[in-house]
Design an enzyme around this catalytic site. Structure first.
Site, PDB file in Angstrom:
ATOM      1  NE  ARG A 121      -3.585  -0.021   2.632  1.00  0.00           N
ATOM      2  CZ  ARG A 121      -4.302   0.184   3.734  1.00  0.00           C
ATOM      3  NH1 ARG A 121      -4.287  -0.704   4.711  1.00  0.00           N
ATOM      4  NH2 ARG A 121      -5.025   1.272   3.861  1.00  0.00           N
ATOM      5  CD  GLN A 168      -5.002   5.476   7.660  1.00  0.00           C
ATOM      6  OE1 GLN A 168      -4.059   5.275   6.898  1.00  0.00           O
ATOM      7  NE2 GLN A 168      -5.825   4.521   8.013  1.00  0.00           N
ATOM      8  CG  ASP A 314     -13.002   2.421   6.542  1.00  0.00           C
ATOM      9  OD1 ASP A 314     -12.313   2.454   5.505  1.00  0.00           O
ATOM     10  OD2 ASP A 314     -12.571   2.797   7.652  1.00  0.00           O
TER      11      ASP A 314
HETATM   12  C1  S3P Z   1      -8.698   5.880   9.261  1.00  0.00           C
HETATM   13  C2  S3P Z   1      -8.911   6.676   8.165  1.00  0.00           C
HETATM   14  C3  S3P Z   1      -9.371   6.153   6.861  1.00  0.00           C
HETATM   15  C4  S3P Z   1     -10.023   4.782   7.017  1.00  0.00           C
HETATM   16  C5  S3P Z   1      -9.206   3.849   7.870  1.00  0.00           C
HETATM   17  C6  S3P Z   1      -8.995   4.451   9.256  1.00  0.00           C
HETATM   18  C7  S3P Z   1      -8.159   6.504  10.486  1.00  0.00           C
HETATM   19  O1  S3P Z   1      -8.258   6.036   6.000  1.00  0.00           O
HETATM   20  O2  S3P Z   1     -10.246   4.205   5.764  1.00  0.00           O
HETATM   21  O3  S3P Z   1      -9.861   2.618   8.012  1.00  0.00           O
HETATM   22  O4  S3P Z   1      -8.195   5.874  11.557  1.00  0.00           O
HETATM   23  O5  S3P Z   1      -7.690   7.641  10.403  1.00  0.00           O
HETATM   24  P1  S3P Z   1      -7.652   7.313   5.210  1.00  0.00           P
HETATM   25  O6  S3P Z   1      -7.334   8.345   6.200  1.00  0.00           O
HETATM   26  O7  S3P Z   1      -6.413   6.834   4.529  1.00  0.00           O
HETATM   27  O8  S3P Z   1      -8.725   7.723   4.244  1.00  0.00           O
END
Ligand code: S3P
Length: 427
Positions: A121, A168, A314
């Site tokens: 990833r 994230q 999700d």
């Molecule tokens: C998450 C943010 C999302 C989500 C992941 C958890 C988080 O991803 O899909 O399951 O805990 O910040 P992205 O921030 O990459 O969109």
């Protein structure tokens, strides 16, 4: 492990779901960076969050885990130690990305890796702003893939516009911003989940939010505290959709986090025609919580795109299952991010549902589903993606013959008791 699900009629009863995965990661990390003790109740003891705990322990933080209760002896902002081995994030993208932010601010060397899926990833989006702040990263494809070596150091604050709405990425920058002097400013194209912001403020950081911009004053004193983690709406989603598509169902999910940056699934289920009641609204500290009651309705297809996408990213695999049984067409667009989740979820939804008789047309950034389908049943593969495994299980509840899901042990990532919870509602 193989999971077999068959239609047995209405789902009825009350359940709870495990603690929110996003909030559990953040609680462990901020507890580790705070001064004093943080006690976390309702922590998700799934594989992903336990990977975060193990990495923090390797960084010298004392953490006692007792099921869903965690006691974290905070090391303070400057108390982490150089790990003497590789930090293994397992399958967890959140662990890797959030820790990259923390490690960027450490005056030592560390090396992060993960399982085969996580090593595929792309991560490059996270090192980029952290490099601008002063950290150095080394890895394959110019630092795009794990394993990633991090040499942290003294950071300067940045003003950064993220190319996508990703909590994230935003969180990694904010966590690094804790170690930088001055104000770190992050602006997103659309708002992603805001658990990091809420929790940072509750730990005592100075933080301002306006529209999709967050400002954080660096080098705060974070104070340890008690945290109760709400149930994960992304885990509840499987049962909310199940109750919406199986005639005669009535399912109450108690203590679910209903932070507005996460409740897109409720909006869409309502628009589709399911009956969704939000009951006993209250809060667990900085996070809103409610009990969710779902009953079926005459479902119709919907269009899902734009700012709604980060609010249900999700949940799209299981919403695809709902769309199979709705009248008319469902179109999902602007969801290109699905291609870089635990697996390529656009391809996985189409190809795995096809194995049990579902027809899904893919596009570059989403999918199109003509409703009113019947599923023959049969075997499909989770592709080691927990949300795919559970979405396929929900499809089995309306299939004409049992659905078996290969490689279903991955549900342990976010919902270790999934099969037992489903069986209880089918009794
Ligand atoms: C998450 C943010 C999302 C989500 C992941 C958890 C988080 O991803 O899909 O399951 O805990 O910040 P992205 O921030 O990459 O969109």
């Amino acid at each position: 492990m193989e999971l077999v699900v068959e239609a047995k009629g209405a789902l009825r009863g009350e359940i709870t779901v495990p603690g929110d995965k996003s909030i559990s990661h953040r609680a462990a990390i901020l507890g580790a960076l705070a001064e004093g003790e943080t006690v976390i109740t309702g922590f998700l003891p799934g594989a992903d969050c336990l990977a975060t705990v193990r990495c923090l322990q390797q960084l010298g933080v004392e953490i006692a885990v007792d099921g869903g209760e965690l006691q974290v002896k905070g090391a303070g902002l400057y108390g982490l130690k150089e790990p003497d081995n590789v930090l293994d994030c397992g399958n967890s993208g959140t662990t890797a990305r959030l820790l990259l932010g923390v490690l960027a601010g450490q005056p030592f060397f560390s090396l992060l890796t993960g399982d085969a899926s996580l090593r595929r990833r792309p991560k490059g989006r996270v090192p980029k702003p952290l490099q601008e702040m002063g950290a150095r990263f080394f890895g394959r494809q110019g630092g795009n893939l794990l394993p990633l070596a991090v040499q942290g150091g003294s950071l300067s604050a940045v003003k950064y516009k993220t190319p996508v709405a990703s909590a994230q990425l935003k969180s990694a920058i904010l966590l690094a911003g804790l170690f930088a002097e001055g104000e770190t400013v992050v602006t997103e194209p659309e708002q992603s989940r805001d658990h990091t912001e809420r929790m940072l403020a509750a730990f005592g950081a100075e933080l301002g939010v306006g529209g999709t911009t967050v400002r954080l004053v660096g080098r705060p004193r974070l104070k340890g505290r008690a945290i109760t983690v709400p149930g994960d709406i992304s885990s509840a989603a499987f049962f909310l959709v199940a109750a919406a598509i199986v005639p005669g169902s009535e399912v109450l999910v108690r203590n679910v986090g209903v932070n507005p940056t996460r409740t897109g699934i409720l909006d869409v289920l309502r628009r589709m025609g399911a009956r969704v009641d939000v009951l006993h609204s209250r809060s667990f500290g900085e996070e809103p919580v409610a009990d969710l009651l779902v009953r079926p309705g005459k479902l119709r297809g919907v269009e899902i795109g734009g700012p709604l996408i980060p609010r249900l990213i999700d949940e799209l695999p299981v919403l695809a299952v709902a769309a199979l049984f709705a009248a008319g067409r469902t179109v999902v667009r602007d969801a290109r991010e699905l291609r870089v989740k635990e697996t390529d979820r656009i391809a996985a939804v189409a190809e795995e549902l096809a194995k049990i008789g579902g027809v899904v047309a893919t596009t570059e950034d989403g999918f199109i589903i003509e409703g009113g389908q019947r599923l023959a049943g049969g075997c499909a593969d989770s592709r080691h993606d927990h949300r795919m495994a559970m979405a396929l299980a929900v499809a089995g509840l309306r299939a004409n013959a049992p659905v078996c899901i290969d490689n279903a042990e991955c549900v342990n990532v976010s919902f270790p008791d999934f099969a037992a919870t489903l069986a209880r509602l089918q009794e």
